[in-house]
Write a protein that holds these residues in place. Structure first.
Motif, PDB file in Angstrom:
ATOM      1  N   THR A  43      34.428   6.041  36.633  1.00  0.00           N
ATOM      2  CA  THR A  43      33.183   6.420  37.311  1.00  0.00           C
ATOM      3  C   THR A  43      33.368   7.669  38.162  1.00  0.00           C
ATOM      4  O   THR A  43      32.540   8.591  38.144  1.00  0.00           O
ATOM      5  CB  THR A  43      32.715   5.237  38.207  1.00  0.00           C
ATOM      6  OG1 THR A  43      32.532   4.092  37.374  1.00  0.00           O
ATOM      7  CG2 THR A  43      31.434   5.565  38.933  1.00  0.00           C
ATOM      8  N   LYS A  44      34.484   7.697  38.889  1.00  0.00           N
ATOM      9  CA  LYS A  44      34.696   8.814  39.821  1.00  0.00           C
ATOM     10  C   LYS A  44      34.704  10.169  39.112  1.00  0.00           C
ATOM     11  O   LYS A  44      34.407  11.196  39.710  1.00  0.00           O
ATOM     12  CB  LYS A  44      36.037   8.607  40.544  1.00  0.00           C
ATOM     13  CG  LYS A  44      36.309   9.655  41.589  1.00  0.00           C
ATOM     14  CD  LYS A  44      37.507   9.310  42.445  1.00  0.00           C
ATOM     15  CE  LYS A  44      38.807   9.820  41.874  1.00  0.00           C
ATOM     16  NZ  LYS A  44      39.935   9.629  42.799  1.00  0.00           N
ATOM     17  N   TYR A  45      35.062  10.170  37.834  1.00  0.00           N
ATOM     18  CA  TYR A  45      35.209  11.448  37.132  1.00  0.00           C
ATOM     19  C   TYR A  45      33.961  11.874  36.363  1.00  0.00           C
ATOM     20  O   TYR A  45      33.948  12.940  35.760  1.00  0.00           O
ATOM     21  CB  TYR A  45      36.427  11.393  36.196  1.00  0.00           C
ATOM     22  CG  TYR A  45      37.693  11.206  36.987  1.00  0.00           C
ATOM     23  CD1 TYR A  45      38.321  12.293  37.580  1.00  0.00           C
ATOM     24  CD2 TYR A  45      38.220   9.942  37.207  1.00  0.00           C
ATOM     25  CE1 TYR A  45      39.462  12.122  38.351  1.00  0.00           C
ATOM     26  CE2 TYR A  45      39.361   9.757  37.978  1.00  0.00           C
ATOM     27  CZ  TYR A  45      39.980  10.849  38.544  1.00  0.00           C
ATOM     28  OH  TYR A  45      41.094  10.684  39.319  1.00  0.00           O
ATOM     29  N   THR A 130      28.862  14.007  39.775  1.00  0.00           N
ATOM     30  CA  THR A 130      27.894  12.912  39.948  1.00  0.00           C
ATOM     31  C   THR A 130      28.585  11.565  40.163  1.00  0.00           C
ATOM     32  O   THR A 130      28.195  10.791  41.037  1.00  0.00           O
ATOM     33  CB  THR A 130      27.002  12.821  38.686  1.00  0.00           C
ATOM     34  OG1 THR A 130      26.499  14.126  38.408  1.00  0.00           O
ATOM     35  CG2 THR A 130      25.854  11.859  38.902  1.00  0.00           C
ATOM     36  N   GLY A 131      29.607  11.288  39.357  1.00  0.00           N
ATOM     37  CA  GLY A 131      30.268   9.987  39.441  1.00  0.00           C
ATOM     38  C   GLY A 131      30.936   9.791  40.793  1.00  0.00           C
ATOM     39  O   GLY A 131      30.911   8.700  41.365  1.00  0.00           O
ATOM     40  N   LYS A 132      31.527  10.857  41.293  1.00  0.00           N
ATOM     41  CA  LYS A 132      32.211  10.781  42.588  1.00  0.00           C
ATOM     42  C   LYS A 132      31.204  10.402  43.677  1.00  0.00           C
ATOM     43  O   LYS A 132      31.481   9.577  44.549  1.00  0.00           O
ATOM     44  CB  LYS A 132      32.836  12.149  42.880  1.00  0.00           C
ATOM     45  CG  LYS A 132      33.873  12.143  43.927  1.00  0.00           C
ATOM     46  CD  LYS A 132      34.532  13.506  43.985  1.00  0.00           C
ATOM     47  CE  LYS A 132      35.467  13.565  45.171  1.00  0.00           C
ATOM     48  NZ  LYS A 132      35.924  14.924  45.410  1.00  0.00           N
ATOM     49  N   GLU A 133      30.034  11.008  43.603  1.00  0.00           N
ATOM     50  CA  GLU A 133      29.002  10.736  44.600  1.00  0.00           C
ATOM     51  C   GLU A 133      28.483   9.290  44.475  1.00  0.00           C
ATOM     52  O   GLU A 133      28.291   8.601  45.477  1.00  0.00           O
ATOM     53  CB  GLU A 133      27.856  11.748  44.417  1.00  0.00           C
ATOM     54  CG  GLU A 133      26.584  11.457  45.179  1.00  0.00           C
ATOM     55  CD  GLU A 133      26.756  11.425  46.702  1.00  0.00           C
ATOM     56  OE1 GLU A 133      27.811  11.830  47.193  1.00  0.00           O
ATOM     57  OE2 GLU A 133      25.817  10.957  47.381  1.00  0.00           O
ATOM     58  N   THR A 214      40.109  12.355  28.604  1.00  0.00           N
ATOM     59  CA  THR A 214      39.489  12.729  29.881  1.00  0.00           C
ATOM     60  C   THR A 214      39.598  11.585  30.884  1.00  0.00           C
ATOM     61  O   THR A 214      39.239  11.744  32.042  1.00  0.00           O
ATOM     62  CB  THR A 214      37.999  13.012  29.676  1.00  0.00           C
ATOM     63  OG1 THR A 214      37.374  11.810  29.189  1.00  0.00           O
ATOM     64  CG2 THR A 214      37.759  14.147  28.699  1.00  0.00           C
ATOM     65  N   ASN A 215      40.060  10.424  30.428  1.00  0.00           N
ATOM     66  CA  ASN A 215      40.087   9.231  31.291  1.00  0.00           C
ATOM     67  C   ASN A 215      41.315   9.225  32.199  1.00  0.00           C
ATOM     68  O   ASN A 215      42.408   9.627  31.778  1.00  0.00           O
ATOM     69  CB  ASN A 215      40.156   7.947  30.456  1.00  0.00           C
ATOM     70  CG  ASN A 215      38.911   7.661  29.627  1.00  0.00           C
ATOM     71  OD1 ASN A 215      38.799   6.594  29.048  1.00  0.00           O
ATOM     72  ND2 ASN A 215      37.979   8.594  29.553  1.00  0.00           N
TER      73      ASN A 215
END
Ligand SMILES: Cc1cc2nc3c(=O)[nH]c(=O)nc-3n(C[C@H](O)[C@H](O)[C@H](O)COP(=O)(O)OP(=O)(O)OC[C@H]3O[C@@H](n4cnc5c(N)ncnc54)[C@H](O)[C@@H]3O)c2cc1C
Length: 532
Positions: A43-45, A130-133, A214-215
């Motif tokens: 999610t964070k990425y 976006t994921g970081k937010e 990318t994970n």
């Protein structure tokens, strides 16, 4: 430990569900577990954003549904697609209420991005992070919720079922039940049991099975492997999405940096070694064709020209606008000497997203009783043979909500299981040589990348299976004789996931969505999900 609600995973799926359950039952404890730090998640990425119908003047649910079905190439569950698209706006409003911020225009309307396969501008985003937010907002909301116990650095080994009580369980055993999990506490190095009425797996993806992904390192498919071992149902594992444009950095080991599709949405152009814009040869939608088409086109250009990457040309962008929308990408490129206003960005495909996973129904129920799954580890029927860009964050939130709705009543009728035995670690010794694990991991990643990547054929799949068999045998011996470590458990899980991908791919005698087999370039008339 005993709890009513156990949540494995602290990404968008696990935290959304945990918050909802905790708010509904303020007197009950909700336990959230993660094997890493709180926010080290896929999610964070996430960069591009979350696809949701927002602008009803120009967009509609019907269009988003249609785009999702086209990408899914005949295998989406239409009812699930409709559910996710129509319930999406409410879920996005909830995360906004929990504090997530999305970029806005000067007039206060949300800025909407467009990505491959989308017919309209509908991607909400927070710059290119976006994921970081979203993860930040969720973690803050969870921290404020007193009845959530957040346990980090605990590796869930297996779900507990009747098997652990001494019964023989097979795929055809009816009513396999989940009573909780065994975990390795990475801080004390002790194996503990957590007994729960309801367990939710939100363990994310499995990109680490491939050499380039990318994970982040946590994405090792643990949840899928656990459910498979427990004889639960796993579906459509052959559909691995390769993101067409990961930043190519020679000699890189580990997670590859993603150049979001939104860059192509804003006008970025893919060029081959000779500087030719090649996408028009492959698809009329050119650089904004769905990801599978773009990834295969890049793969084909790389093979033709003998290069390890192609180029993404952004030199025509206004520097100011690029930095405003993609500050993270701008900085990353600059840090390795690429000023995107002067030079093209080297990019290559990388394993990115698992469309299949733990088979669930439309309420997130797995085939194992009292075990739910949502987020990337699940196969809900939304993505079919290929995920539409930015649909996964949305799916995770919609299904987290649906799991919550379903468990709300159910939890009252479930009893905590008594007399669960402790984990049996007799006869195991400290591992003598780490090389046995690290070398097997390298072999697994090479086999999967070379034989089970973007383009497949029967010979490659047979070879992959033979090599995986050997790796499996050797790793099982190690597992039975040594004390457990993260590396060993992840390797074991990844070999299982690799096996499921190869098996699904070998069963699918056709080319559909993300699965392309040169021995069967056409599509079979029998449109089916492969359940293992
Ligand atoms: C670089 C990148 C960019 C992306 N961009 C987008 C995008 O723009 N839009 C979009 O919709 N999607 C995007 N995605 C996909 C999306 O981010 C993921 O599908 C989604 O975040 C998955 O969320 P999740 O909650 O299912 O899992 P994750 O966020 O991956 O969380 C998994 C959790 O499970 C825990 N866990 C796993 N195994 C164990 C275990 N054995 N024991 C204990 N804990 C365990 C992990 O520690 C982690 O906390 C992107 C993904 C990547 C990698």
């Amino acid at each position: 430990m005993q709890t009513d609600f156990l949540v494995i995973g602290s990404g968008i799926a696990g935290l959304t569900y945990a918050l909802k359950v905790a708010q509904e039952f303020p007197d009950k404890k909700v336990v959230v577990m993660t094997k890493a730090t709180a926010d080290e998640t896929n999610t964070k990425y996430a960069q591009g954003g979350i696809a949701v119908v927002n602008d009803l003047e120009n967009d509609s649910f019907e269009k988003h549904i249609e785009d999702t079905l086209i990408a899914g190439d005949g295998l989406c569950n239409e009812k699930v697609v409709e559910i996710v698209v129509k319930e999406g706006p409410d879920r996005v409003n909830e995360i906004i209420e929990w504090g997530a911020r999305f970029d806005k225009e000067k007039d206060g309307d949300y800025k909407l991005g467009k990505e491959g396969g989308h017919s309209e501008y509908r991607i909400l985003h927070h710059k290119d992070v976006t994921g970081k937010e979203m993860e930040r907002a969720l973690i803050d909301a969870v921290a404020a919720q007193k009845n959530i116990e957040f346990i980090k650095h605990c590796f869930v080994i297996d779900i507990i079922t009747q098997h652990h009580l001494g019964y023989l369980i097979t795929k055809s055993t009816p009513d396999i039940e989940c009573y909780g999990v065994y975990v390795l506490n990475l801080e004390t190095n002790r194996i503990e049991k957590i007994v729960a009425k309801i367990t939710l797996l939100a363990t994310g993806g499995n990109g680490q099975v491939y050499r380039t992904t990318t994970n982040p390192s946590i994405a090792t498919g643990d949840g899928v492997a656990m459910v498979y071992r427990a004889k639960g149902r796993i579906e459509n594992m052959e559909f691995i999405q390769f993101h067409p444009t990961a930043l190519f950095e020679p000699g890189l080991k580990g997670q590859a940096f993603l150049i979001t599709e939104a860059v192509r949405g804003d006008g970025g152009i893919l060029r081959n070694k000779n500087g030719e814009a090649f996408m028009e040869k492959y698809d009329p939608r050119k650089d904004l064709a769905p990801r599978d088409i773009v990834a295969r086109a890049i793969d084909s250009e790389m093979k033709k020209t003998g290069t390890e990457h192609v180029w993404l040309d952004c030199r025509h962008f206004s520097k100011e606008k690029f930095i405003e929308h993609f500050p993270n990408i701008y900085e990353k490129c600059l840090s390795i000497g690429i000023d995107i206003t002067k030079y093209m960005i080297p990019v290559a495909p990388a394993a990115h997203y698992s469309c299949g996973g733990i088979k669930t129904d439309e309420w997130g129920r797995s085939s194992v009783k009292n075990l739910y799954a949502c987020g990337e580890c699940s196969s809900t029927g939304l993505h079919g043979a290929n995920r539409l860009a930015s649909n996964s964050l949305l799916e995770a939130m919609v299904f987290a909500h649906r799991c919550f709705i379903d468990v709300k009543e159910k939890v009252r009728s479930v009893e905590i299981k008594e007399n669960i035995p402790d984990w049996n670690a007799r006869g195991t010794a400290e591992p003598k040589e780490m090389i046995l694990i690290t070398q097997s991991l390298k072999e697994l990643q090479l086999v999967m990348s070379d034989y089970v990547g973007i383009v497949r054929n029967d010979v490659r799949l047979q070879r992959a299976m033979r090599r995986l068999d050997l790796l499996w045998e050797e790793t099982e011996q190690l597992y039975q004789s040594t004390s457990l470590s993260t590396q060993l458990m992840e390797l074991r899980n990844m070999i299982t996931v690799g096996y499921l991908i190869v098996k699904g791919a070998a069963f699918r005698k056709e080319s559909r969505g993300l699965h392309f087999n040169t021995d069967y370039p056409g599509q079979s008339e029998l449109v089916q999900n492969i359940v293992l």
